[in-house]
Enzyme design. Structure first.
Site, mmCIF file in Angstrom:
data_model
loop_
_atom_site.group_PDB
_atom_site.id
_atom_site.type_symbol
_atom_site.label_atom_id
_atom_site.label_comp_id
_atom_site.label_asym_id
_atom_site.label_seq_id
_atom_site.Cartn_x
_atom_site.Cartn_y
_atom_site.Cartn_z
ATOM 1 N N ARG A 101 0.991 -0.823 0.095
ATOM 2 C CA ARG A 101 0.118 0.148 0.187
ATOM 3 C C ARG A 101 0.815 0.905 -0.013
ATOM 4 O O ARG A 101 1.793 1.561 1.341
ATOM 5 C CB ARG A 101 -0.779 -0.268 1.289
ATOM 6 C CG ARG A 101 -2.021 1.185 1.793
ATOM 7 C CD ARG A 101 -2.361 1.243 2.534
ATOM 8 N NE ARG A 101 -3.811 2.107 3.171
ATOM 9 C CZ ARG A 101 -4.532 1.847 2.426
ATOM 10 N NH1 ARG A 101 -4.958 0.986 1.666
ATOM 11 N NH2 ARG A 101 -5.649 3.618 3.101
ATOM 12 N N HIS A 128 -6.852 1.389 -6.784
ATOM 13 C CA HIS A 128 -7.472 0.187 -5.582
ATOM 14 C C HIS A 128 -8.161 -0.545 -5.543
ATOM 15 O O HIS A 128 -9.531 -0.804 -6.104
ATOM 16 C CB HIS A 128 -7.941 1.334 -4.515
ATOM 17 C CG HIS A 128 -8.035 0.792 -3.521
ATOM 18 N ND1 HIS A 128 -7.806 -0.453 -2.642
ATOM 19 C CD2 HIS A 128 -8.728 1.400 -1.996
ATOM 20 C CE1 HIS A 128 -7.424 -0.737 -1.646
ATOM 21 N NE2 HIS A 128 -8.732 0.975 -1.210
ATOM 22 N N GLN A 131 -10.151 -2.755 -3.225
ATOM 23 C CA GLN A 131 -11.691 -2.780 -2.960
ATOM 24 C C GLN A 131 -12.589 -2.832 -4.466
ATOM 25 O O GLN A 131 -13.125 -3.147 -3.534
ATOM 26 C CB GLN A 131 -11.080 -1.549 -2.570
ATOM 27 C CG GLN A 131 -12.250 -0.421 -2.515
ATOM 28 C CD GLN A 131 -12.813 -1.029 -0.964
ATOM 29 O OE1 GLN A 131 -12.173 -0.745 0.435
ATOM 30 N NE2 GLN A 131 -14.139 -1.486 -1.069
ATOM 31 N N ASP A 224 -17.064 8.879 -2.184
ATOM 32 C CA ASP A 224 -15.911 8.398 -1.391
ATOM 33 C C ASP A 224 -14.931 9.552 -1.500
ATOM 34 O O ASP A 224 -15.650 10.736 -1.470
ATOM 35 C CB ASP A 224 -14.728 7.791 -2.449
ATOM 36 C CG ASP A 224 -13.320 7.225 -1.669
ATOM 37 O OD1 ASP A 224 -13.546 7.422 -0.385
ATOM 38 O OD2 ASP A 224 -12.610 6.939 -2.408
ATOM 39 N N CYS A 264 -15.692 2.929 0.307
ATOM 40 C CA CYS A 264 -15.097 2.506 0.852
ATOM 41 C C CYS A 264 -14.189 2.602 2.097
ATOM 42 O O CYS A 264 -13.452 2.134 2.873
ATOM 43 C CB CYS A 264 -14.058 2.271 -0.673
ATOM 44 S SG CYS A 264 -12.992 3.632 -0.064
ATOM 45 N N ARG A 292 -13.540 -7.365 1.799
ATOM 46 C CA ARG A 292 -11.922 -7.113 1.387
ATOM 47 C C ARG A 292 -11.761 -8.088 1.547
ATOM 48 O O ARG A 292 -10.305 -8.794 1.202
ATOM 49 C CB ARG A 292 -11.640 -6.461 2.200
ATOM 50 C CG ARG A 292 -11.757 -4.675 1.803
ATOM 51 C CD ARG A 292 -11.246 -4.312 0.824
ATOM 52 N NE ARG A 292 -9.690 -3.717 0.468
ATOM 53 C CZ ARG A 292 -9.148 -3.109 0.716
ATOM 54 N NH1 ARG A 292 -9.611 -1.809 1.626
ATOM 55 N NH2 ARG A 292 -7.990 -3.052 0.964
#
Length: 315
Positions: A101, A128, A131, A224, A264, A292
């Site tokens: 990440r 991402h 996700q 988001d 998310c 996830r």
């Protein structure tokens, strides 16, 4: 050849469906796949703040029979204390996969080029993909399928989630609408990538400036945070611009009556999403967060099975 998940279109439509099928099976029977039995180790490297990514990968790797090895990004100093290439060569001789990440997509690509083991994008500034596998799994659970559904992404479309929804949604044969203020849409090149995919799947990818029109009749509505990591200095300016794109009950009312709401997380109630929306009956946010784990287990199992790796650190 070693397989990686660096961006959403690293999975073909058939492969994406295969990963989603596996994720659903592993959600129903969490210990059915044990590709990391030994236990083999998976390096989890975090250069950005994390909650869901860390706990879901750690739990998932353990359920796959493996050892989640936490590598503190600030201590490792990847790209500062040692080059990305050298770190990749070291990690590739110690672990069966690398989960990273980080900030730059180009650094992740360097890691993949030199690690010799599968590398998974656990978030970069550009994409991402883990996700999105979780999001698609959540939508499939709620709606029974993906192809032909309309998704409206409202808010900061120029973020990694906007890019990933374009690519992953098109791969799934969905109709993806991105609605954002001027200057906050994904790059034209990202739409071009999505259009090429959609031409093979029957999906579509469009920019819809008006958030009401973007949401109208949508089966899925996604938002988001308006202030992504690294953009904190722009918070006040962004709040002034993004107000009409806030996912309120009034905006959601233009979607299909049973539209699924996704976010998310972390979420900022009263800003990009209203409390009564994220905490309301159409919200699938908590299923999405749980998924996830199941999605990432499927990604790791798929990559480990699809590409033979020798653990030598050689690409």
């Amino acid at each position: 050849m070693t397989r990686h998940l660096l961006a959403d279109d690293d999975l073909s439509p058939a492969e994406q469906a295969q990963v989603l099928d596996l994720a659903a099976r592993l959600k129903a029977a969490p210990y059915d796949a044990r590709p990391l039995a030994g236990p083999q180790s998976v390096a989890m490297v975090f250069d950005k703040p994390t909650l869901r990514t860390q706990v879901s990968f750690a739990a998932g790797i353990a359920e796959l029979g493996g050892n989640p090895m936490l590598v503190e990004g600030r201590l490792a100093g990847i790209g500062v204390r040692e080059s990305v290439e050298d770190v990749a060569r070291v990690l590739g001789r110690q672990v069966s996969a690398v989960v990273w990440r980080t900030f730059e997509q180009s650094d992740l690509e360097l890691m993949a080029a030199h690690a010799g083991v599968p590398v998974v994008n656990a978030l970069t500034d550009e994409f991402h993909p883990c996700q999105l596998v979780a999001d698609l799994l959540t939508v499939r659970e709620r709606c029974g399928g993906l192809a032909g559904l309309t998704v409206a992404f409202v808010g900061d479309g120029a973020c990694n989630m906007g890019n990933s929804w374009l690519l992953a949604g098109a791969t799934a044969g969905m109709h993806v609408r991105i609605s954002a203020p001027e200057g906050y849409l994904p790059a034209e090149a990202m739409f071009d990538r999505a259009h090429r995919i959609a031409a093979t799947t029957g999906g579509s990818a469009t920019a819809v400036p008006d958030p009401v029109e973007a949401v109208r009749g949508a089966d899925v509505v996604v938002t988001d945070t308006w202030v992504s990591m690294g953009k904190e200095g722009e918070e006040a300016a962004r709040e002034r611009v993004f107000g009409p794109w806030s996912l309120t009950t009034e905006l959601l009312a233009h979607a299909a009556p049973d539209a699924v709401v996704l976010h998310c997380l972390p979420a900022y109630r009263g800003k990009e999403i209203a409390a009564e929306v994220i905490d309301g009956p159409q919200s699938a946010v908590w299923d999405e967060a749980e998924n996830r784990r199941h999605a990432q287990k499927a990604v790791l199992a798929f990559l480990l099975a699809d590409g033979a790796t020798d653990g030598t650190g050689s690409p």
